[in-house]
Design a protein around this motif. Structure first.
Motif, PDB file in Angstrom:
ATOM      1  N   ASN A 159       0.922   9.464  -1.231  1.00 54.93           N
ATOM      2  CA  ASN A 159       1.902   9.022  -0.225  1.00 54.93           C
ATOM      3  C   ASN A 159       2.288  10.120   0.771  1.00 54.93           C
ATOM      4  O   ASN A 159       2.378   9.842   1.979  1.00 54.93           O
ATOM      5  N   VAL A 163       2.170   9.829   5.032  1.00 53.98           N
ATOM      6  CA  VAL A 163       3.343  10.021   5.887  1.00 53.98           C
ATOM      7  C   VAL A 163       3.001  10.961   7.041  1.00 53.98           C
ATOM      8  O   VAL A 163       3.302  10.700   8.205  1.00 53.98           O
ATOM      9  N   THR A 166       0.654   9.200   9.548  1.00 57.58           N
ATOM     10  CA  THR A 166       1.351   8.227  10.391  1.00 57.58           C
ATOM     11  C   THR A 166       2.154   8.927  11.473  1.00 57.58           C
ATOM     12  O   THR A 166       2.134   8.515  12.641  1.00 57.58           O
ATOM     13  N   LYS A 205       8.578   8.509   2.009  1.00 52.58           N
ATOM     14  CA  LYS A 205       8.984   7.312   2.731  1.00 52.58           C
ATOM     15  C   LYS A 205       7.836   6.309   2.713  1.00 52.58           C
ATOM     16  O   LYS A 205       6.679   6.668   2.875  1.00 52.58           O
ATOM     17  N   GLY A 206       8.191   5.064   2.534  1.00 50.49           N
ATOM     18  CA  GLY A 206       7.164   4.019   2.495  1.00 50.49           C
ATOM     19  C   GLY A 206       6.510   3.845   1.145  1.00 50.49           C
ATOM     20  O   GLY A 206       5.593   3.030   1.004  1.00 50.49           O
ATOM     21  N   ARG A 268       5.389  -0.559   5.851  1.00 52.25           N
ATOM     22  CA  ARG A 268       5.136   0.823   5.436  1.00 52.25           C
ATOM     23  C   ARG A 268       5.131   1.760   6.640  1.00 52.25           C
ATOM     24  O   ARG A 268       5.689   2.864   6.589  1.00 52.25           O
ATOM     25  N   ARG A 272       7.808   4.899   7.624  1.00 47.55           N
ATOM     26  CA  ARG A 272       7.307   6.266   7.786  1.00 47.55           C
ATOM     27  C   ARG A 272       7.504   6.811   9.190  1.00 47.55           C
ATOM     28  O   ARG A 272       7.089   7.924   9.489  1.00 47.55           O
TER      29      ARG A 272
END
Length: 329
Positions: A159, A163, A166, A205-206, A268, A272
């Motif tokens: 993850n 992040v 993104t 996050k997400g 998601r 992010r």
């Protein structure tokens, strides 16, 4: 080695719970993920921007406002593919060709371990689950359980990388440095920025949406296994027939899984997004879902779908073909 004394059973080795040659799934999955990510990177950038409210309005104005008379645009499926081509052109012109590969650094850093973990966990997991819980027989339930385990393990481990990717793709500034230094230097700068502004929690996050996305991987693996059985007559024959059987199964499975579960991708991406004026707009999975529908309508949950399909279908075809080929070497 000395013979085992009568009446005693030789203890199994510590690694006996893993199937033989289990590491091949790890290597083959990573190789397939790397090749697929490089080939389809421009579509990944477009998809991320269309999923984000920071760019959707900008790109829609650019597409519809090229000096053409104001005409209502019908947002049908064909238009979304045209829109994707327009956005790729705009990024190429306004931000440079390298901008089409923004986020490729963390994508490669993430894709290789992510696919390695996913294929390793699934490929070995289905054998372990079948052996211990289903008399050594594989079926759809075994595939489903193995895919769910693989998705959770992959999402948790990677993850933070997604992040960073993104955030880089949502950055509209021109890359200042060419080549690999731009790709990986930007990643380091973004990592420092997230740490400074949001702390370690910012890298997760997400994650809730990623866990929701486990359903996509589960559906994809189960469908892929079923389609492989349908094309079993092409296996082992070599040549174009076997090649098309693997590619067709992978592409079709990914297409169906993506269409069913796509909204989680949008949620998601929103989770992010970077801070706007120092504030966090999207704070949780359900809050994000309610806010997006209230502000933009349910149709926005499919923003970027055309670019997503144009990326993930060939990505899956390339990845699974390389994975299956590598396992046979």
């Amino acid at each position: 080695m000395a013979d085992t004394p009568p009446g005693l059973v030789e203890a199994p080795s510590k690694s006996s719970w893993l199937p033989e040659n289990s590491g091949r799934h790890f290597i083959a999955g990573g190789l397939g993920g790397m090749c697929g990510a490089i080939v389809t990177s421009p579509f990944d950038v477009v998809k991320t921007r269309l999923q984000s409210d920071l760019f959707r309005a900008k790109h829609h104005i650019a597409v519809e406002g090229n000096g053409v008379a104001a005409v209502a645009v019908r947002r049908n499926l064909l238009w979304h593919f045209v829109e994707t081509a327009h956005i790729i052109r705009d990024i190429y012109r306004e931000e440079s060709p390298r901008a089409l590969f923004k986020g490729l650094g963390p994508t490669l850093v993430g894709a290789v371990p992510a696919r390695s973990i996913n294929f390793f966990t699934y490929g070995n997991g289905k054998q372990i689950i079948a052996e211990h819980f289903n008399n050594g027989q594989e079926n759809s339930w075994v595939h489903l359980a193995a895919a769910a385990c693989a998705g959770i393990a992959t999402g948790t481990a990677t993850n933070p990388i997604w992040v960073v990717k993104t955030r880089l793709q949502l950055d509209a500034h021109k890359p200042e440095v060419a080549g690999a230094r731009s790709i990986f230097g930007g990643s380091v700068a973004m990592i420092k920025k997230i740490l400074r502004e949001e702390g370690v929690r910012g890298f997760y996050k997400g994650l809730s949406a990623s866990y929701l996305g486990v359903t996509e991987g589960t559906i994809q693996w189960v469908l892929y296994e079923r389609l492989k059985r349908l094309t079993a007559g092409t296996q082992g024959k070599g040549g174009p027939l076997e090649w098309l059987g693997t590619i067709g199964s992978a592409g079709a499975a990914k297409c169906v899984a993506s269409l069913i579960t796509y909204p989680h991708e949008v949620l998601r991406t929103r989770l992010r997004q970077p801070l706007v004026d120092g504030k966090v707009k999207y704070t949780g999975l359900w809050q994000t879902l309610r806010l997006v529908i209230a502000e933009e309508g349910a149709r926005s949950l499919y923003g970027g779908l055309s670019a997503h399909l144009m990326r993930v279908i060939p990505n899956a075809a390339v990845m699974f073909f390389i994975y299956e080929t590598a396992l046979r070497i």
